[in-house]
Design a protein around this motif. Structure first.
Motif, short mmCIF file in Angstrom:
data_model
loop_
_atom_site.label_atom_id
_atom_site.label_comp_id
_atom_site.label_asym_id
_atom_site.label_seq_id
_atom_site.Cartn_x
_atom_site.Cartn_y
_atom_site.Cartn_z
N ASP A 615 3.43 -18.57 3.89
CA ASP A 615 3.93 -17.47 4.74
C ASP A 615 3.05 -17.36 5.98
N PRO A 616 3.36 -18.13 7.03
CA PRO A 616 2.51 -18.17 8.23
C PRO A 616 2.33 -16.82 8.92
N ASP A 617 3.28 -15.91 8.77
CA ASP A 617 3.20 -14.62 9.46
C ASP A 617 2.65 -13.50 8.57
N ASN A 618 1.99 -13.89 7.48
CA ASN A 618 1.46 -12.89 6.55
C ASN A 618 0.18 -12.29 7.13
N SER A 619 0.31 -11.10 7.69
CA SER A 619 -0.85 -10.46 8.32
C SER A 619 -1.93 -10.13 7.30
N GLY A 620 -1.48 -9.87 6.03
CA GLY A 620 -2.44 -9.54 4.99
C GLY A 620 -3.42 -10.65 4.71
N ALA A 621 -2.99 -11.90 4.87
CA ALA A 621 -3.89 -13.04 4.62
C ALA A 621 -5.02 -13.05 5.65
N TYR A 622 -4.68 -12.85 6.92
CA TYR A 622 -5.72 -12.80 7.96
C TYR A 622 -6.66 -11.63 7.72
N SER A 623 -6.06 -10.46 7.47
CA SER A 623 -6.88 -9.26 7.28
C SER A 623 -7.81 -9.40 6.09
N ALA A 624 -7.27 -9.93 4.97
CA ALA A 624 -8.09 -10.06 3.77
C ALA A 624 -9.24 -11.02 3.99
N ILE A 641 -11.38 -14.78 12.99
CA ILE A 641 -10.10 -14.61 12.28
C ILE A 641 -9.22 -13.61 13.01
N TRP A 642 -9.83 -12.49 13.46
CA TRP A 642 -9.05 -11.49 14.20
C TRP A 642 -8.48 -12.08 15.49
N LYS A 643 -9.28 -12.92 16.14
CA LYS A 643 -8.83 -13.55 17.39
C LYS A 643 -7.68 -14.53 17.10
N LEU A 644 -7.85 -15.31 16.02
CA LEU A 644 -6.80 -16.26 15.65
C LEU A 644 -5.49 -15.52 15.35
N LYS A 652 -0.88 -6.92 12.56
CA LYS A 652 -1.49 -6.36 11.36
C LYS A 652 -0.66 -5.19 10.86
N GLU A 653 -0.41 -5.18 9.55
CA GLU A 653 0.33 -4.07 8.97
C GLU A 653 -0.51 -2.81 9.01
N GLN A 654 0.06 -1.78 9.60
CA GLN A 654 -0.67 -0.53 9.74
C GLN A 654 -0.59 0.27 8.44
N GLY A 655 -1.73 0.82 8.05
CA GLY A 655 -1.76 1.66 6.86
C GLY A 655 -1.28 3.07 7.18
N PHE A 656 -0.43 3.62 6.31
CA PHE A 656 -0.01 5.01 6.48
C PHE A 656 0.27 5.62 5.11
N SER A 657 0.22 6.93 5.07
CA SER A 657 0.49 7.67 3.84
C SER A 657 1.54 8.74 4.13
N VAL A 698 -21.04 9.98 -1.90
CA VAL A 698 -21.71 9.14 -0.91
C VAL A 698 -20.66 8.24 -0.26
N PRO A 699 -20.42 8.40 1.04
CA PRO A 699 -19.41 7.58 1.71
C PRO A 699 -19.72 6.09 1.56
N ASP A 700 -18.65 5.32 1.29
CA ASP A 700 -18.80 3.86 1.15
C ASP A 700 -18.53 3.22 2.50
N THR A 701 -19.55 3.19 3.35
CA THR A 701 -19.36 2.68 4.71
C THR A 701 -19.04 1.19 4.74
N GLN A 702 -19.26 0.52 3.59
CA GLN A 702 -18.89 -0.91 3.55
C GLN A 702 -17.36 -1.08 3.58
N SER A 703 -16.65 0.01 3.31
CA SER A 703 -15.19 -0.06 3.38
C SER A 703 -14.71 -0.15 4.82
N VAL A 704 -15.61 0.21 5.79
CA VAL A 704 -15.26 0.06 7.20
C VAL A 704 -15.72 -1.33 7.63
N LEU A 705 -14.78 -2.20 7.81
CA LEU A 705 -15.12 -3.60 8.07
C LEU A 705 -15.16 -3.87 9.57
#
Length: 788
Positions: A615-624, A641-644, A652-657, A698-705
């Motif tokens: 799936d060449p257009d799978n944004s999740g693969a690049y993001s992951a 990777i972001w540049k590619l 990139k698929e935007q996250g929403f709730s 304790v905020p998990d700042t590692q979640s901010v990539l």
């Protein structure tokens, strides 16, 4: 007959009654009712209106022309009525469909002969009152009136319609007793009765004993074999015939078509066209067009249409609908639309409309279908449901709901398929309130069928109410329907109740309900969400050895996910090497997601490359992959990777709730500032952030990539979409009520930890549905036990 000719009749004092009777019969034959009335006037003028024979002819004339009141008036004026008088009046009402009046005449008759009883049976047959027709026949026999061959043909027709084999056999015994077995019409009726009642052997025996056979005898046998699916025997009879008529050809062609042997149906249609003595009629062309529709033979269908045009055959009714279905199913939906416009949508039946709708569904264009739907004069529940399902299948949920509301207001009562389709919308939107309303409506209208119950289980589960799903399942758990058990097992797995799902699966097997391949997808997924690796391995083997179910791509993907989530990435790699099929995108995606937890950048690179190859257009693969590099501190690699991704124009698929409050959907993105209550939401979010930090979060700042300051990381984390949705829910709902939040991506580590603290501080249950499962947060704990 002209009035001038009537006036030329000599005005003798007593013209013979026979002449007037002859003239009345001539009027009847030539359909000249005005001349008949004139003759009636002459009869009265001549004083001959007291004779039974002549007046019976007058009654018969008015009855046949539909002037029932006139016929009855003449009958009432008769000084002397004979059996023919009563039977004529009885026949008029019985064959006119006025069975109530016919029965009144029947009861008042001073004497009833075979014609009287048979007339009542015929009338009851005509209006579909087959059981009453049989009862009248039995009363006739008890009265000692001998049935005629015409009586037997009609009562056997009633038995055939009822498929009443026992009664039909008793009638057969009467036929034999009276020596009428050799009468061709009676024998044909016996063949038809036995055939339609499922006793082909006796039907064939009756046929074999016939000394004389009509074409109808052969046709009845061919139709019987065709209806029972024995086209080999039907063709044997067809081949033996030397004198075939159009009914014969229609029976064999329709038989092949109805038994899904459409190639053979068209071959026989072709043979028929070569027979110069037989011309296809609407029944022939309907079957041939139906065969073309199933085979997708557009070219042949067009040739049949051309034949219809050349022979000026009207394109309406069954053949018109068959033509529309053929074009719709064979890729000529626009031609079908033109046929509809030419023949008027009011003639369109539900089958053709459904075929036309399916044609537009394939094109993804439902507007033309809706226009035709709106033009239809008769729209039954099937048509409404087909239109609603068409909207659902194309993702037009709002249009489907609007049409459903219109159906409830102006249309027919929805059936189980309509309700199941609407419940699927409630499931996808996680709209619990709407789902509950449909649940109540189903109980009031159709009751809880298996399909509706299964849809309800899925709806409650996907809307975050596992309790509701359990309640529905408990009502049908005595059912041995595999789908119901499977739906509940999958629901438990999605809600992190892996152990319960396994217990239910074992109960399913012990109850004797056979699992299918989807059931095993559900139970292995339950093991995945609960981290039960060995259990998952066991069920994967059991599926193959005990139930002989060959693993599909879904099963292999579940096993890879099971191993990867448990941190056994090496085992997952070995499993992939042993697979007889190539892993799909889901399998590589599961392995890639596990690499982030394990911080295995090398394996992540391999998994991402294989995923992108599929799936060449799978944004999740690049993001992951970028996230794995970021988690490993390889910021430069992540930036590449972001540049590619940008260079390849992959978005990139935007996250929403989102959450449902008072039947309205409220959607939030990260750092969302568009909501009308933005200020109040951010104030609540800031308050929550402050309070949970005081409580030990304790905020998990590692979640901010992203390579930014810690303070900015915390700000981004506090404004994640699910936290904003929770803040809005807290200010918009009463205390102590459950909050239900949906998210299109997986919940991050920081949000998962934060929501545990929030649930304890606010004293509420918070249910979050992310891309893969449900999390039930209560009193500082999550149902997933931190394994997701």
């Amino acid at each position: 007959m002209s009035l001038t000719r009537l006036r030329s009749i000599p005005n003798r004092p007593s013209p013979p009654s026979d002449l007037y009777a002859f003239l009345l019969q001539t009027c009847l034959r030539t359909e000249n009712v005005s001349a008949g009335r004139s003759i009636h006037a002459h009869v009265v003028k001549a004083g001959l209106h007291l004779g039974a024979y002549l007046v019976n002819n007058i009654i018969n004339l008015y009855a046949k022309f539909g002037f029932f009141a006139d016929a009855h008036h003449v009958f009432d004026g008769m000084p002397l009525k004979n059996a023919f008088s009563w039977n004529t009046l009885l026949s008029m009402y019985a064959k006119g469909g006025m069975i109530g009046r016919a029965n009144k005449v029947f009861v008042e008759m001073p004497q009833r002969d075979s014609v009287s009883w048979t007339t009542m049976i015929v009338g009851l047959n005509m209006i579909g009152e087959f059981e009453r027709a049989v009862v009248v026949f039995l009363e006739m026999v008890r009265s000692g009136v001998p049935p005629s061959q015409f009586t037997f043909t009609n009562v056997l027709s009633s038995c055939a319609a009822l498929e009443a084999l026992d009664v039909g056999r008793k009638v057969h015994s009467f036929v034999a007793k009276l020596g009428l077995s050799g009468v061709v019409t009676v024998a044909n009726s016996l063949i038809n009765m036995y055939g339609k009642s499922g006793d082909a052997e006796t039907a064939k025996a009756v046929f074999d004993r016939m000394r004389l056979r009509s074409v109808s005898s052969w046709n009845s046998l061919i139709s019987m074999f065709a209806q029972s699916g024995r086209m080999d025997l039907a063709q044997d009879q067809f081949d033996e015939m030397t004198d075939r008529n159009i009914v014969t050809w229609n029976a064999i062609i329709a038989g092949y078509n109805q038994n899904n042997l459409n190639q053979e149906a068209l071959e026989f249609f072709s043979h028929m066209l070569k027979e110069q003595s037989v011309v296809p009629d609407t029944f022939t062309l309907t079957s041939a067009l139906s065969a073309c529709a199933f085979l997708g033979f557009l070219r042949v269908g067009k040739q049949i249409h051309s034949h219809m045009v050349r022979t000026e055959m009207p394109c309406h009714g069954q053949v018109g609908n068959a033509l529309i279905s053929m074009y719709s199913k064979s890729g000529g939906v626009e031609i079908a639309r033109r046929v509809v416009e030419q023949t008027m949508a009011s003639d369109l039946n539900v089958i053709s409309f459904t075929a036309l709708l399916e044609g537009y569904v394939k094109l993804g264009d439902l507007q033309p279908a809706r226009e035709i739907f709106d033009l239809m004069n008769y729209r039954d529940v099937v048509a409404w449901t087909a239109m609603i399902v068409g909207y659902v299948q194309n993702g037009f949920n709002s249009e489907a709901m609007d049409l459903f509301r219109l159906m409830m207001d102006k249309g027919p009562k929805p059936n189980q398929y309509t309700l199941a389709a609407i419940l699927s919308i409630c499931s996808s939107l996680a709209s619990l309130d709407h789902g509950k309303q449909i649940h109540c409506r189903a109980i009031r209208s159709t009751g809880l069928s298996v399909s509706v119950s299964n849809a309800l289980i899925t709806m409650y589960a996907k809307s975050g109410s596992i309790t509701g799903a359990k309640t529905v399942f408990d009502q049908i758990c005595q059912s041995n329907v595999t789908v119901s058990w499977t739906a509940m097992i999958i629901a438990l797995a999605q809600h992190g109740l892996g152990e319960e799902a396994i217990v239910l699966f074992e109960k399913m097997i012990s109850t004797g309900v056979r699992p299918d391949h989807i059931t095993y997808v559900g139970v292995i997924s339950a093991c995945t969400h609960a981290g039960l690796v060995e259990k998952g391995r066991h069920y994967f083997q059991q599926m193959q050895t005990k139930y002989m179910i060959q693993p599909t791509q879904s099963h292999y993907s579940c096993m890879i996910d099971l191993l990867a989530r448990a941190g056994l990435t090496q085992d997952a790699q070995e499993f992939i090497k042993m697979m007889p099929v190539e892993p799909d995108a889901i399998a590589w995606g599961s392995l890639l997601a596990a690499c982030k937890v394990q911080k295995d950048a090398d394996l992540a690179k391999v998994a991402a490359e294989r995923l992108l190859a599929i799936d060449p257009d799978n944004s999740g693969a690049y993001s992951a992959l970028a996230n794995v590099y970021s988690a490993c501190g390889r910021w430069d690699a992540a930036a590449k990777i972001w540049k590619l991704m940008k260079d390849k124009r992959v978005k990139k698929e935007q996250g929403f709730s989102w959450t449902h409050i008072k039947n309205k959907v409220h959607v939030f993105g990260v750092d969302d500032g568009l909501h009308p209550q933005r200020d109040a939401i951010y104030q609540m979010a800031a308050k929550l952030w402050k309070e949970i930090k005081k409580a030990g979060f304790v905020p998990d700042t590692q979640s901010v990539l992203h390579d930014i300051d810690e303070e900015l990381k915390e700000q981004l984390l506090s404004h994640h979409s699910e936290k904003l949705a929770i803040a809005f829910g807290l200010i918009s709902t009463p205390e102590n009520t459950t909050l239900r939040i949906m998210k299109n991506l997986r919940v991050c580590n920081d949000c998962h930890s934060a929501i545990k603290f929030i649930s304890k501080i606010v004293g509420r249950e918070i249910i979050v549905r992310d891309a893969t499962r449900f999390h039930h947060f209560r009193d500082g704990f999550c149902s997933c036990k931190d394994f997701w």
